[in-house]
Motif scaffolding. Sequence first.
Motif, short mmCIF file in Angstrom:
data_model
loop_
_atom_site.label_atom_id
_atom_site.label_comp_id
_atom_site.label_asym_id
_atom_site.label_seq_id
_atom_site.Cartn_x
_atom_site.Cartn_y
_atom_site.Cartn_z
N ASP A 70 0.79 -1.23 0.00
CA ASP A 70 0.00 0.00 0.00
C ASP A 70 0.82 1.28 0.00
O ASP A 70 0.29 2.35 0.29
CB ASP A 70 -1.00 0.00 1.16
N HIS A 79 3.32 -5.32 3.07
CA HIS A 79 2.38 -6.20 3.75
C HIS A 79 2.28 -7.54 3.02
O HIS A 79 1.90 -7.59 1.83
CB HIS A 79 0.99 -5.56 3.79
N HIS A 85 0.50 -6.34 13.51
CA HIS A 85 1.44 -6.42 12.41
C HIS A 85 2.79 -6.91 12.92
O HIS A 85 3.37 -6.31 13.82
CB HIS A 85 1.58 -5.06 11.72
N ARG A 106 -7.52 -10.90 1.25
CA ARG A 106 -7.57 -9.45 1.12
C ARG A 106 -8.29 -9.02 -0.16
O ARG A 106 -9.01 -8.03 -0.17
CB ARG A 106 -6.14 -8.88 1.11
N ARG A 160 -12.04 -9.73 0.25
CA ARG A 160 -12.55 -8.76 1.22
C ARG A 160 -12.68 -7.37 0.60
O ARG A 160 -13.67 -6.67 0.82
CB ARG A 160 -11.59 -8.80 2.40
N ARG A 196 -7.25 -1.66 2.30
CA ARG A 196 -8.13 -0.49 2.36
C ARG A 196 -7.49 0.76 1.76
O ARG A 196 -8.21 1.61 1.20
CB ARG A 196 -8.55 -0.24 3.82
N PRO A 197 -6.15 0.94 1.85
CA PRO A 197 -5.58 2.14 1.23
C PRO A 197 -5.90 2.26 -0.27
O PRO A 197 -6.06 3.37 -0.78
CB PRO A 197 -4.08 1.95 1.45
N ARG A 254 -6.41 9.75 1.99
CA ARG A 254 -6.53 8.46 2.68
C ARG A 254 -6.97 8.65 4.13
O ARG A 254 -7.78 7.88 4.64
CB ARG A 254 -5.18 7.71 2.66
N THR A 255 -6.43 9.68 4.77
CA THR A 255 -6.75 9.91 6.18
C THR A 255 -8.25 10.08 6.37
O THR A 255 -8.85 9.47 7.26
CB THR A 255 -6.00 11.15 6.70
N PHE A 277 -10.09 6.73 5.86
CA PHE A 277 -9.97 5.82 7.00
C PHE A 277 -10.80 6.28 8.19
O PHE A 277 -11.29 5.46 8.96
CB PHE A 277 -8.49 5.65 7.41
N LEU A 336 -10.13 -8.95 7.26
CA LEU A 336 -9.41 -9.87 6.39
C LEU A 336 -9.02 -11.10 7.20
O LEU A 336 -8.97 -11.05 8.43
CB LEU A 336 -8.17 -9.19 5.81
N HIS A 371 4.96 5.30 3.50
CA HIS A 371 4.02 4.79 2.50
C HIS A 371 3.96 5.72 1.29
O HIS A 371 2.93 5.83 0.63
CB HIS A 371 2.60 4.68 3.09
N GLY A 380 0.99 8.11 0.62
CA GLY A 380 -0.18 7.54 1.30
C GLY A 380 -0.30 7.90 2.77
O GLY A 380 -1.34 7.70 3.38
N LYS A 381 0.80 8.37 3.34
CA LYS A 381 0.83 8.76 4.75
C LYS A 381 1.84 9.90 4.89
O LYS A 381 2.75 10.00 4.08
CB LYS A 381 1.30 7.58 5.63
P1 AMP Z 1 -6.00 -3.12 5.79
O1 AMP Z 1 -4.82 -3.97 6.21
O2 AMP Z 1 -6.37 -3.36 4.37
O3 AMP Z 1 -7.15 -3.22 6.73
O4 AMP Z 1 -5.50 -1.60 5.85
C1 AMP Z 1 -4.65 -1.18 6.87
C2 AMP Z 1 -3.53 -0.35 6.26
O5 AMP Z 1 -4.02 0.93 5.99
C3 AMP Z 1 -2.34 -0.19 7.16
O6 AMP Z 1 -1.28 -0.95 6.66
C4 AMP Z 1 -1.97 1.26 7.08
O7 AMP Z 1 -0.77 1.43 6.36
C5 AMP Z 1 -3.06 1.92 6.29
N1 AMP Z 1 -3.72 2.97 7.08
C6 AMP Z 1 -4.37 2.81 8.26
N2 AMP Z 1 -4.87 3.98 8.68
C7 AMP Z 1 -4.51 4.91 7.76
C8 AMP Z 1 -4.71 6.31 7.63
N3 AMP Z 1 -5.40 7.00 8.54
N4 AMP Z 1 -4.17 6.93 6.56
C9 AMP Z 1 -3.49 6.24 5.64
N5 AMP Z 1 -3.28 4.92 5.70
C10 AMP Z 1 -3.77 4.25 6.74
#
Ligand code: AMP
Length: 286
Positions: A21, A46, A82, A106, A109, A140-141, A156-157, A160, A174, A253, A256-257
């Motif tokens: 991600d 991941h 993790h 994943r 899902r 989810r990202p 993304r923030t 989420f 997942l 990321h 993404g972050k």
């Molecule tokens: P998932 O594993 O598909 O449920 O998604 C979780 C992933 O989303 C994590 O690995 C984080 O890197 C990313 N994530 C979680 N919260 C945020 C956020 N607020 N902004 C950006 N990325 C996030």
Amino acid sequence: MEHDRRFEGPSDLHLHSTHSDGTEAPALVMAAAHRHGLRTAALTDHDTTSGWAEAAEAATSLGMTFVPGMELSARHRWRSVHVLAYLIDPDDSGLRAMTDRIRSSRLDRAQIMAERISRDYDIAWDDIVAQTTDGATVGRPHIADALVARGIVADRTEAFASILHPSNDYYVALYAPDPVTAVELVVGAGGVPIVAHPAGRALLPDSVTAAMLDAGLAGFELGHRENLPEPTALLADLATERGLIVTGSSDYHGLGKPNVPGENTTTDDMVARIFALGRGAAPVFP
Ligand code: AMP
Ligand code: FE
Ligand code: FE
Ligand code: ZN
């Protein structure tokens, strides 16, 4: 040990690429690490090791040491856990079977979540595929990026905090192994298991942490922006008491972050301990 003398810090042992991600290809991630003054960097996508070759080539050509890693998904009840896995054998059959299963879950899902979200928002599965590099670990990202591309959320923030939040009916968990099984798989693959961001909001019960330590957990990622002061201090005490490894990392990321390469780093003596323990893969030196 010969390689203990050959790597140089500063070291950042937790970065993501488009193989999961992150938003940058492995070579660009290593270039970003280099720009931020790092001399040693890991790629920890991941549930996949598919970015290693490109990252190793890029890192070493920039004069950096590359540390092969992965961030393995696990779960304890509702808590997502993790487990960072350094120097694992990427071909270990037990670990491979698990990561294949997680990645496939994943994908299923994400499709179910997309279907649920599409009932209320103008978004389709193709929008999510368009945000995902071929073969990447889907999460989810990527759904967040599709929501951004459709103008439904700003970033993304926001995604989420709203549509993708687990409290929402759109959310689907997942498949992931329990944390003890995750540690056993990493140890079985010759790797060094370290719990990523262990001192955030969803703390593991002490009994689970103890069971993970019994299974061979090597340490904790205590330097991470999501860790909170109080639980971090408790885990630091435990690490001192038990002689565990502690690391610090960015969890970069790309776009993404907000996390920046090198915002937390791991000390040379801790990197040396990881190198001395890992048997499944070797660090790649420049
Ligand atoms: P998932 O594993 O598909 O449920 O998604 C979780 C992933 O989303 C994590 O690995 C984080 O890197 C990313 N994530 C979680 N919260 C945020 C956020 N607020 N902004 C950006 N990325 C996030
Ligand atoms: Fe991530
Ligand atoms: Fe993580
Ligand atoms: Zn991460």
